[in-house]
Write a protein that holds these residues in place. Structure first.
Motif, PDB file in Angstrom:
ATOM      1  N   ARG A  60     -63.557  -7.137 -26.906  1.00 35.26           N
ATOM      2  CA  ARG A  60     -63.415  -8.829 -27.400  1.00 35.26           C
ATOM      3  C   ARG A  60     -64.805  -9.089 -28.135  1.00 35.26           C
ATOM      4  N   ALA A  63     -65.085  -7.540 -31.523  1.00 32.59           N
ATOM      5  CA  ALA A  63     -65.069  -8.312 -32.424  1.00 32.59           C
ATOM      6  C   ALA A  63     -64.580  -9.756 -32.774  1.00 32.59           C
ATOM      7  N   VAL A  64     -65.429  -9.990 -32.078  1.00 33.53           N
ATOM      8  CA  VAL A  64     -65.848 -11.213 -32.550  1.00 33.53           C
ATOM      9  C   VAL A  64     -67.786 -11.015 -33.231  1.00 33.53           C
ATOM     10  N   ARG A  65     -67.911 -10.079 -33.984  1.00 32.48           N
ATOM     11  CA  ARG A  65     -69.392  -9.383 -34.184  1.00 32.48           C
ATOM     12  C   ARG A  65     -70.507  -9.728 -33.236  1.00 32.48           C
ATOM     13  N   LEU A  91     -70.885 -18.156 -30.041  1.00 33.56           N
ATOM     14  CA  LEU A  91     -69.217 -18.871 -30.821  1.00 33.56           C
ATOM     15  C   LEU A  91     -69.929 -19.820 -31.573  1.00 33.56           C
ATOM     16  N   LEU A  98     -68.939 -18.969 -40.083  1.00 32.54           N
ATOM     17  CA  LEU A  98     -67.787 -19.146 -41.222  1.00 32.54           C
ATOM     18  C   LEU A  98     -67.271 -20.187 -42.309  1.00 32.54           C
ATOM     19  N   THR A 101     -68.931 -19.166 -44.586  1.00 32.94           N
ATOM     20  CA  THR A 101     -68.739 -18.033 -46.571  1.00 32.94           C
ATOM     21  C   THR A 101     -67.752 -19.415 -47.030  1.00 32.94           C
ATOM     22  N   ALA A 104     -68.970 -20.978 -49.559  1.00 34.37           N
ATOM     23  CA  ALA A 104     -69.500 -19.635 -50.644  1.00 34.37           C
ATOM     24  C   ALA A 104     -68.123 -19.020 -51.058  1.00 34.37           C
TER      25      ALA A 104
ATOM     26  N   VAL B  64     -69.550 -13.795 -50.060  1.00 33.98           N
ATOM     27  CA  VAL B  64     -67.942 -13.682 -49.586  1.00 33.98           C
ATOM     28  C   VAL B  64     -67.816 -12.259 -49.357  1.00 33.98           C
ATOM     29  N   ARG B  65     -68.931 -11.142 -49.125  1.00 32.60           N
ATOM     30  CA  ARG B  65     -69.456 -10.007 -48.554  1.00 32.60           C
ATOM     31  C   ARG B  65     -68.569  -9.387 -49.506  1.00 32.60           C
ATOM     32  N   LEU B  91     -60.586 -12.351 -52.348  1.00 35.33           N
ATOM     33  CA  LEU B  91     -60.166 -13.317 -51.191  1.00 35.33           C
ATOM     34  C   LEU B  91     -59.464 -13.172 -50.128  1.00 35.33           C
ATOM     35  N   LEU B  94     -60.523 -11.508 -47.803  1.00 35.55           N
ATOM     36  CA  LEU B  94     -61.298 -12.547 -46.840  1.00 35.55           C
ATOM     37  C   LEU B  94     -60.213 -13.439 -45.920  1.00 35.55           C
ATOM     38  N   LEU B  98     -60.626 -13.613 -41.864  1.00 39.32           N
ATOM     39  CA  LEU B  98     -61.044 -15.078 -41.111  1.00 39.32           C
ATOM     40  C   LEU B  98     -59.821 -15.309 -39.978  1.00 39.32           C
ATOM     41  N   THR B 101     -60.646 -13.191 -37.169  1.00 34.60           N
ATOM     42  CA  THR B 101     -61.564 -12.979 -36.501  1.00 34.60           C
ATOM     43  C   THR B 101     -60.938 -14.542 -35.382  1.00 34.60           C
ATOM     44  N   ALA B 104     -58.687 -13.086 -32.946  1.00 32.72           N
ATOM     45  CA  ALA B 104     -60.294 -12.699 -31.840  1.00 32.72           C
ATOM     46  C   ALA B 104     -61.031 -13.590 -30.947  1.00 32.72           C
ATOM     47  N   VAL B 105     -61.580 -14.980 -31.361  1.00 31.97           N
ATOM     48  CA  VAL B 105     -61.929 -15.674 -30.883  1.00 31.97           C
ATOM     49  C   VAL B 105     -60.924 -16.738 -29.477  1.00 31.97           C
ATOM     50  N   SER B 107     -57.991 -14.980 -28.706  1.00 28.78           N
ATOM     51  CA  SER B 107     -57.840 -13.472 -27.553  1.00 28.78           C
ATOM     52  C   SER B 107     -59.459 -13.969 -26.844  1.00 28.78           C
ATOM     53  N   LEU B 108     -60.855 -13.830 -27.015  1.00 28.86           N
ATOM     54  CA  LEU B 108     -61.321 -13.936 -26.173  1.00 28.86           C
ATOM     55  C   LEU B 108     -61.789 -15.035 -25.163  1.00 28.86           C
ATOM     56  N   LEU B 111     -59.136 -14.734 -22.610  1.00 30.03           N
ATOM     57  CA  LEU B 111     -59.744 -13.798 -21.315  1.00 30.03           C
ATOM     58  C   LEU B 111     -60.600 -14.327 -20.178  1.00 30.03           C
ATOM     59  N   ARG B 142     -54.966   2.938 -36.732  1.00 29.73           N
ATOM     60  CA  ARG B 142     -54.653   1.522 -35.850  1.00 29.73           C
ATOM     61  C   ARG B 142     -54.686   0.473 -37.009  1.00 29.73           C
ATOM     62  N   THR B 215     -52.647  -7.888 -29.809  1.00 33.63           N
ATOM     63  CA  THR B 215     -53.933  -7.545 -29.911  1.00 33.63           C
ATOM     64  C   THR B 215     -54.733  -7.901 -28.736  1.00 33.63           C
ATOM     65  N   GLU B 216     -53.236  -8.135 -27.511  1.00 32.82           N
ATOM     66  CA  GLU B 216     -53.678  -8.002 -26.084  1.00 32.82           C
ATOM     67  C   GLU B 216     -53.034  -6.966 -25.326  1.00 32.82           C
TER      68      GLU B 216
END
Lengths: 270, 270
Positions: A60, A63-65, A91, A98, A101, A104, B64-65, B91, B94, B98, B101, B104-105, B107-108, B111, B142, B215-216
DNA sequence: TTGCTCCTCACGTCACGTGAGGTGGC
DNA sequence: TTGCTCCTCACGTCACGTGAGGTGGC
């Protein structure tokens, strides 16, 4: 009364955690998730089922890098408070990322919509006088420059107050390599009347007024630089920014005002 | 009446655009931002001031990668509509990133808060019968599996309706390497009574009910796998998921219900 | 002529993926 | 004994950063 927890091969652990075998190798090499046992003869790894919780956390966090070295710090944390602090810090980084971004994206959209486009930047030529000023010089990177300014300008303004008050807006000189390297020497200054102060050298400059966020400065730089070339400048020499309306004055980035001054060669006689 | 636009060296262009010299070299090599002229004798690059606009766009797209190959597609776009479409597509990517992410936050955080932690997953052992079913098999990764399911299940259910109706919830079989490689063969199925259908092999399974987002699922997999090991399983063989409440049934991820079935070895006589 | 700018390799970074080639375990 | 799993190199990816070593321009 602890149940003896079994141990499994790397392939089984991979299926249990949804981490690839190669990723588990990598985490072993990096000390993030070492197997509970390694056969000294064959090198075969065995993982304990009690490592599943750590593996889930690692998955996890990736997953958040979270970078792998920080990951290691999290799993090696001596106590839960440390662990929570490391995760919370990441975090926080993520939240800032974020926000950047998002900024941007809106910067891109404003470029595409053509707001203030194509030479709407007015450029004037001025002879700036030498200034006596309180200064502070440091090596700063682009990503730390905002924090550095927020730290140093209050101190300079406070000192200026004790020296009779600022006689004009504060600013900063940037070595020209600063804009190539995203790092270098920066001198922040606040002009004062006191005689013992440092001197910021004046000269002939092309000057443009930038209205808006610092992240949009490149548009003003491009327009200004174009004029400097037209005026025979060679785009070298330290650039001066003067902060007329700063983040300390307004919370709306659109309200910011920055004067950008690019040095010109001495005027030729004609 | 077009003003002749001057040309500048790479160092000057770097200062004008806030792109490093090395980055400009890179963009030249990649065909993203070629200099307007290269001296054939010395290799010295010259950039036109009319390239400033493209450089600004490139800088913002990288912020913006946007990957460099897509960047090239943008600057080489034959017309503005194509350019806008490429940017809009990025975009969109992107935005999805986001959203992932953000998921994922949370989810973290769930947990860490220990919601439903430590063996709150009930595992039962069941003998599942062979099923006659309509099936569809493909190699799926996946990241594409959600889209693939959303595509294929409506078709299977429609076909099942024409064949007398589904006789139970749909599901999918995953080759065990799927969870190691994040890619592999997946068979989606919907059970029907029709005699001509395919057969999904049954057998002895450890079964857990997962409540919540896909995702869980790794948490349920870990708890289930732990039981499989305790029951003497070797964690091989195709895994079956049965989708009792699917994204087609509810928009709240917490409402999802998935049965995870891990094959067990044939029961030993005792 | 002296610095300064520019050039081209070529290796380093980050978190793994992807074979290559060989061996252990059931 | 045959497959299957596992092992260790070692190179590839991505977008550049960072010297190394050499040359052109004012």
């Amino acid at each position: 009364m602890a149940e003896p927890t079994g141990t499994v091969t790397i392939g089984e652990f991979s299926r249990l955690t949804h981490l690839s075998v190669r990723t588990l190798h990598h985490y072993h090499a990096e000390g993030v998730l070492a197997p509970s046992a390694v056969d000294p003869a064959t090198g075969y790894r065995r993982y304990g089922l009690d490592q599943l919780a750590a593996a889930q956390l690692v998955r996890r966090l990736r997953a958040v890098r979270m970078p792998v070295p920080q990951l290691r710090a999290v799993v090696l944390a001596p106590d839960d408070a440390t662990r929570q602090a490391l995760i919370a810090a990441h975090l926080g980084d993520l939240r800032r990322e974020l926000a950047e971004t998002a900024a941007a994206v809106s910067s891109l959209q404003s470029l595409l919509s053509g707001a203030g486009s194509n030479g709407a930047v007015a450029v004037s030529v001025r002879a700036l006088p030498d200034l006596s000023a309180l200064t502070c010089t440091a090596d700063v990177t682009r990503e730390s420059v905002a924090a550095w300014c927020a730290d140093v300008f209050p101190q300079l303004y406070a000192a200026a107050g004790r020296a009779g008050g600022a006689t004009g807006p504060g600013g900063a000189c940037y070595d020209d390599t600063w804009f190539e390297q995203d790092a270098g020497r920066v001198t922040a200054f606040v002009p004062v009347a006191a005689p013992g102060a440092d001197v910021v050298r004046g000269g002939r400059y092309a000057v443009a007024l930038h209205a808006g966020a610092f992240t949009e400065l490149d548009r003003t730089y491009a327009a200004l630089g174009r004029e400097v070339v037209r005026l025979g400048g060679d785009l070298t020499g330290p650039i001066v920014e003067r902060y007329l309306v700063t983040p300390a004055d307004t919370s709306d980035p659109r309200g910011l005002r920055t004067e950008v001054c690019w040095p010109l060669p001495p005027q030729e006689e004609s």
